[in-house]
Motif scaffolding. Structure first.
Motif, PDB file in Angstrom:
ATOM      1  N   SER A  26       1.316  -0.674   0.065  1.00  0.00           N
ATOM      2  CA  SER A  26       0.082  -0.179  -0.176  1.00  0.00           C
ATOM      3  C   SER A  26       0.646   1.230   0.172  1.00  0.00           C
ATOM      4  N   GLN A  86       0.039   2.782   5.283  1.00  0.00           N
ATOM      5  CA  GLN A  86      -0.997   2.170   6.319  1.00  0.00           C
ATOM      6  C   GLN A  86      -0.401   2.774   8.070  1.00  0.00           C
ATOM      7  N   SER A 112      -1.629   1.238  10.981  1.00  0.00           N
ATOM      8  CA  SER A 112      -1.484  -0.570  12.415  1.00  0.00           C
ATOM      9  C   SER A 112      -0.842  -0.163  13.345  1.00  0.00           C
ATOM     10  N   ARG A 167      -3.190 -12.837   5.008  1.00  0.00           N
ATOM     11  CA  ARG A 167      -3.333 -11.321   4.474  1.00  0.00           C
ATOM     12  C   ARG A 167      -4.668 -11.917   4.431  1.00  0.00           C
ATOM     13  N   GLU A 192     -10.016  -3.987  -1.230  1.00  0.00           N
ATOM     14  CA  GLU A 192      -8.619  -4.077  -1.560  1.00  0.00           C
ATOM     15  C   GLU A 192      -8.780  -4.318  -3.059  1.00  0.00           C
ATOM     16  N   ARG A 216      -5.018  -0.044   5.124  1.00  0.00           N
ATOM     17  CA  ARG A 216      -4.197   0.026   4.090  1.00  0.00           C
ATOM     18  C   ARG A 216      -4.813   0.843   2.572  1.00  0.00           C
ATOM     19  N   TRP A 240       4.866   3.257   1.686  1.00  0.00           N
ATOM     20  CA  TRP A 240       5.942   2.678   1.330  1.00  0.00           C
ATOM     21  C   TRP A 240       7.652   3.341   0.399  1.00  0.00           C
ATOM     22  N   SER A 294       8.847   0.953   3.996  1.00  0.00           N
ATOM     23  CA  SER A 294       9.083  -0.483   4.330  1.00  0.00           C
ATOM     24  C   SER A 294       9.980  -0.870   3.188  1.00  0.00           C
TER      25      SER A 294
END
Length: 469
Positions: free
Chosen positions: A118, A121, A123, A170, A177, A280, A309, A312
């Protein structure tokens, strides 16, 4: 009456043809030289009388153009000039093509990664996020956020016919999605929306399915690490899932370890009730992800951390950028070597034209004017090579998808086999910023290469040069 020498240029140099009287009415057009009492024209009127060109430029242009009728030593100088032009053209073209291919690879990799990952994100700190609907609504109010989708993410093991593989599970909502990822576009078998709540369907990566030797419609056992505590032992939680699809995004990291199930099935298997692991987000501009992530921290009231991103996959994209920079430096050396061939060309030209330089000096030309003449000659050599290189490099970069298959057909082989290389075709993305940078750097190198020979020409002693003429 004031007299002036009429200077004419030939293929072998500059000569004096005679003395011409200057009428008083035309003397204003011939200002006196600062270093001499002689008179000479400083500029020539153009076709409409408005374009003025200095004689330094005209003589330098004449030296460059006289190669066609060159003989003997001049022919060798012309050959070195041609080699310098072709070297600059080759180096510039190679730089443009290589950087365009590197840009294409970077874009292709980014597209494939972000087809699964994504842009942003959100979390939960402990792996769980409550009230995810409110968090998604708060995030959706940001003008850059296009879509939001919840997910449950956990570790697991898949077993099929005595074959066991670790996997990243997931849980997703297929409709949501599909708005933040591109799994539906990368389905090789089955359909992504076949994931329905309560049916316990699973979609596997292509490499993971190949490792398990499983196909559509077959059942695999998912083993969750959260077990049942009994007086005898802790029993792992087991659940059978039916393979309803297989995807392949071209990233081994995801194709070999990712398994997708429905969000409700994941919540039931991992006992998360109505909680999720995070949300996401997909943005309108993926390059705005770091800024949007910082802004969302102030607008979202939840115990969560926000990543984008670029964090990550920071090491991956940093490595690609470093490789691009190193290729630019390495290939710039090719341009530098070709540009400094101009030095040898001009040194030989200065040696060959010493008599011409002496005549110009005796007519009142300043050392700066002599230096300008040979700088013009060297700059023209560099400019012609640069123009050829830019034209050829841009044309080749825009047609890589045509040139590479043609070469493969000519050689009868496949340069980038799908079984070996991650990307089987050479992508190319021409960025005009790179072209401008390459052009400026190459032209500066060409100008720098003219300084020393031109300075040597300006230091020629007219008496010494004409002693044996």
């Amino acid at each position: 009456m004031t007299m002036i020498c009429k200077v004419v240029t030939r293929s072998h140099g500059v000569g004096v043809t005679g003395l011409t009287p200057v009428p008083p009415s035309r003397r204003a057009r011939y200002p006196a030289l600062p270093n001499s009492g002689t008179m000479r024209p400083r500029a020539f009127p153009g076709a409409h009388g408005s374009l003025l060109m200095s004689y330094e430029f005209l003589v330098g242009l004449r030296y460059t153009r006289s190669r066609r009728r060159a003989q003997g030593r001049n022919r060798f100088i012309s050959f070195i000039s041609l080699v310098s032009m072709l070297g600059i053209a080759l180096g510039v073209a190679a730089l443009i093509v290589v950087l365009s291919v590197m840009n294409g690879f970077q874009t292709e990799l980014r597209t494939r990664i972000l087809g699964v990952a994504s842009h942003v994100q959100i979390s939960g700190f402990d792996g769980e996020l409550s009230n995810w609907q409110r968090v998604a609504d708060d995030a959706a109010r940001h003008p850059q956020v296009r879509a939001a989708a919840p997910f449950v993410q956990a570790q697991g093991m898949l077993s099929f016919d005595q074959t066991v593989r670790g996997t990243l599970v997931r849980g997703v909502l297929p409709d949501a999605e599909d708005k933040v990822a591109d799994f539906a576009k990368h389905m090789r078998f089955g359909r992504f929306d076949d994931l329905q709540p309560g049916t316990f369907g699973i979609v596997l990566g292509a490499d993971l399915a190949r490792a398990l030797r499983v196909g559509l419609g077959e059942k695999v056992t998912l083993i969750a690490p959260q077990g049942l505590v009994t007086p005898a032992a802790i029993l792992p939680r087991l659940k059978q899932f039916t393979v309803v699809g297989i995807f392949e995004v071209g990233m081994f990291e995801y194709d070999s370890s990712l398994a997708l199930i429905h969000l409700q099935d994941a919540q039931a298997l991992y006992r998360m009730e109505d909680r999720v692991s995070g949300v996401r987000l997909k943005l309108d501009d993926l390059f705005a992800a770091p800024r949007v992530a910082r802004e969302l921290v102030r607008h979202i009231n939840a115990d969560a951390y926000i990543s984008d991103w670029t964090k990550s996959h920071a090491n991956f994209f940093r490595a690609v950028q470093i490789e691009k920079n190193m290729m630019f430096i390495i290939l710039s050396l090719i341009v530098a070597v070709a540009a400094f061939n101009i030095v040898s060309t001009l040194v030989m030209a200065v040696t060959d034209k010493q008599a011409d330089i002496a005549i110009l000096r005796t007519l009142g030309a300043s050392p700066g004017s002599i230096m300008s003449v040979f700088m013009v000659q060297g700059a023209l050599i560099g400019f012609i090579g640069l123009a050829l290189g830019v034209a050829g490099g841009v044309a080749l970069a825009l047609n890589v998808d045509v040139v590479v298959p043609f070469i493969e057909r000519m050689l009868g082989t496949e340069l980038m086999s799908k079984e070996v290389y991650y990307i089987s075709a050479l992508p190319s993305e021409l960025q005009w910023g790179d072209v401008i940078t390459i052009t400026l750097v190459s032209f500066v190198l060409s100008l720098v290469a003219t300084l020393y020979p031109s300075w040597r020409a300006s230091r020629v002693n007219p008496a010494e040069a004409l002693r044996y003429e």
